[in-house]
Design a protein around this motif. Structure first.
Motif, mmCIF file in Angstrom:
data_model
loop_
_atom_site.group_PDB
_atom_site.id
_atom_site.type_symbol
_atom_site.label_atom_id
_atom_site.label_comp_id
_atom_site.label_asym_id
_atom_site.label_seq_id
_atom_site.Cartn_x
_atom_site.Cartn_y
_atom_site.Cartn_z
ATOM 1 N N LYS A 1 0.562 -4.373 3.073
ATOM 2 C CA LYS A 1 -0.866 -4.199 3.337
ATOM 3 C C LYS A 1 -1.259 -4.728 4.708
ATOM 4 O O LYS A 1 -2.061 -4.117 5.415
ATOM 5 C CB LYS A 1 -1.676 -4.909 2.243
ATOM 6 N N MET B 1 0.855 -1.186 0.000
ATOM 7 C CA MET B 1 0.000 0.000 0.000
ATOM 8 C C MET B 1 0.895 1.241 0.000
ATOM 9 O O MET B 1 1.987 1.247 0.593
ATOM 10 C CB MET B 1 -0.886 0.035 1.250
ATOM 11 N N GLU C 1 -4.001 0.938 -2.543
ATOM 12 C CA GLU C 1 -3.274 -0.185 -3.148
ATOM 13 C C GLU C 1 -2.233 0.324 -4.141
ATOM 14 O O GLU C 1 -2.486 1.260 -4.899
ATOM 15 C CB GLU C 1 -4.258 -1.099 -3.882
#
Length: 558
Positions: free
Chosen positions: A91, A4, A150
């Motif tokens: 993430k 991310m 993302e």
């Protein structure tokens, strides 16, 4: 591994720093924000799977000092960390690291708060109500926002990912959660049940004199005591956060004398005394010497079109180089420029700079900062040719006894005018006279304005120019009520009035110098009426001479 792109922002910044009675207060606000930001950054930096994109933390002296490395005090005490940072984060770790960063900020601020509260207690702040109010204020500071999107690792997707993060971060900030001020969850004495109840002690309490929002800590009797201390020196009453800004340099550094010697903090009086005229033999009511030119300046600089440039950066490596160059400007270049101008650096975080300096050198210093910024960022200047990178400066000049918070606020407003009214790549100036009169002036950096200003200032300082010229010229133009929409025909009217006054009030010395002055002035006037070059207004022509007389204390100026 799924990644991310994450951004964290800690604030408030400008409002918080501006709440100051002294240069040390301003530095303390800047340093406190940089210090707690460093603690939040440390959480991410210590995770081996996190890659910082912005800012570049290599050779960041403040970050290294806060996180335990040995650095020179004079470098480690300069607030150089921006309040926003961005990195690539696994993430799975995003939420966890965000919470750890908030906790790190809370711990850092907590020990600072406790040290300052112990000092307050030693002066008589004993009641539970005072301590509760203190802790309530600290719990609401700072505001920390974060967001992540993302990132698929594809080079061609970098710029759109950065753009998406910026947009979603802005939306996240606009919907941030916060506790309603004055309400708390507590037991109702009537039915012994826990309810949200309003603490009506907030209503009658004296407000913090700097923020005007938070309730002050303690009673009038307590502040009668505090105002006699070296730490507060007749200032207050304050809420907890402004108390901490005032106290933490005294309470939290291991060797206060060593730190102050390295910091070399100048008062507003000291800064005004660094104008070319120096010091008067006359002393004020406190038996302190008075500067002959009692005016000082605040400069607020900010980069232009930085966001547009970042959108054109097509890969992470290029973005990291962009961050390195910004860090080089703030960490390695700014202080030397400010010291040469005998100013006081308050904050330098990337393209955002805040400086105090003598009034007569403010424009020269502002231009030097602008020019060095462009030189450092030259490889990125034209990433977006239609929106080239540049920088704008707001400058406010006021008496050294004028409320510093007001001068800083005026400098920020001037910076906004430079960007929004002058079309960026410009400076805007606000002159606050003790009589209450306010003079505004400004120009594009590329215009002839500064060349005219410097030549006239040089002539006036050597007694070759009439001290009455600026006022006689402004008085002649006043009835015309010139504004941005004035007819182009007025250009000739203004020029004839200039020549008329110049014939009666000697502008410069010999005929050669007079021709140089006239040619430059004519070029500047033509530039102001050039509709293809927005950023100037007709009143700027006379305001230039008034600004020179005011900032350089030419004969006849008060």
């Amino acid at each position: 591994m799924s990644e991310m792109l994450m951004k964290v922002q800690i604030g408030p910044v400008q409002e918080f720093i501006a709440q100051a009675r002294s240069t040390r207060d301003m530095w303390a606000g800047s340093y406190l924000l940089s210090r707690i930001t460093a603690r939040a950054m440390e959480v991410f930096k210590d995770n081996g799977d996190v890659d910082f994109v912005f800012p570049d933390l290599k050779n960041q002296s403040l970050y290294e000092m806060v996180t335990g490395k040995s650095v020179e005090c004079d470098k480690g005490l300069i607030p150089t960390l921006p309040n926003v940072f961005m990195m690539i984060v696994p993430k799975k770790d995003v939420s966890c690291l965000a919470e750890k960063a908030k906790e790190a900020v809370s711990i850092e601020l907590g020990w600072i708060s406790n040290a300052c509260w112990e000092w307050m207690k030693s002066k008589g702040a004993h009641s539970d109500e005072m301590e509760k109010r203190w802790n309530d204020h600290v719990a609401r500071f700072p505001i920390i926002n974060w967001h992540a999107v993302e990132y698929d690792g594809i080079k061609e997707h970098w710029s759109e990912t950065v753009d998406l993060l910026g947009k979603e971060m802005a939306a996240r900030r606009n919907t941030r959660e916060f506790d309603q001020w004055g309400w708390e969850l507590r037991e109702d004495p009537k039915d012994k049940k826990e309810k949200w109840m309003f603490d009506d002690s907030h209503i009658s309490a004296t407000k913090d004199v700097l923020s005007g929002k938070e309730e002050s800590i303690g009673s009038e009797e307590l502040w009668d005591v505090l105002k006699l201390t070296e730490e507060f020196k007749k200032s207050g009453p304050y809420g907890a956060i402004n108390c901490i800004k005032r106290l933490f340099p005294y309470c939290c550094f291991p060797n206060r004398k060593e730190y102050w010697n390295n910091l070399s903090m100048f008062s507003t009086r000291d800064i005004a005394g660094r104008n070319k005229e120096g010091w008067s033999s006359v002393k004020d009511e406190n038996e302190e010497r008075k500067p002959k030119n009692p005016y000082m300046a605040v400069i607020a600089m900010d980069g232009d079109r930085m966001g547009a440039a970042l959108k054109k950066i097509d890969d992470r490596t290029h973005h990291e180089k962009f961050s390195r160059e910004l860090a080089r400007f703030s960490e390695q270049e700014v202080k030397g420029i400010v010291n040469k101008a005998e100013g006081q650096l308050v904050y330098a975080g990337g393209d955002d700079v805040l400086v105090l300096c003598p009034a007569d050198g403010a424009l020269t210093l502002a231009q030097a900062l602008h020019d060095k910024f462009l030189d450092v960022m030259k490889d990125f200047k034209n990433l977006d040719p239609e929106n080239p990178i540049d920088a704008s400066c707001g400058i406010a000049v006021g008496h050294y006894q004028f409320p510093l918070q007001r001068i800083v606020d005026e400098a920020r407003k001037a910076e906004s005018r430079a960007k929004n009214k002058r079309g960026r790549a410009a400076f805007a100036l606000t002159l606050l006279k003790r009589s209450g009169e306010i003079i505004h002036w400004g120009a594009k950096w590329e215009s002839p304005a500064l060349e005219v200003y410097n030549l006239y200032t040089k002539m006036a300082s050597s007694d070759e120019a009439s001290s009455r010229f600026p006022y006689a010229f402004a008085a002649l133009l006043a009835p015309y009520r010139l504004n941005e929409d004035v007819s182009p025909d007025f250009k000739e009217v203004i020029w004839k009035e200039y020549l008329h006054v110049r014939q009666h009030q000697k502008l410069v010395g010999d005929s050669e110098k007079q021709k140089e002055m006239d040619d430059l002035s004519k070029e500047y006037l033509d530039d102001l009426f050039n509709k293809e070059k927005p950023g100037g207004i007709p009143t700027d022509f006379s305001a230039l001479f008034l600004a020179s007389a005011f900032m350089n204390r030419q004969r006849g100026e008060s």
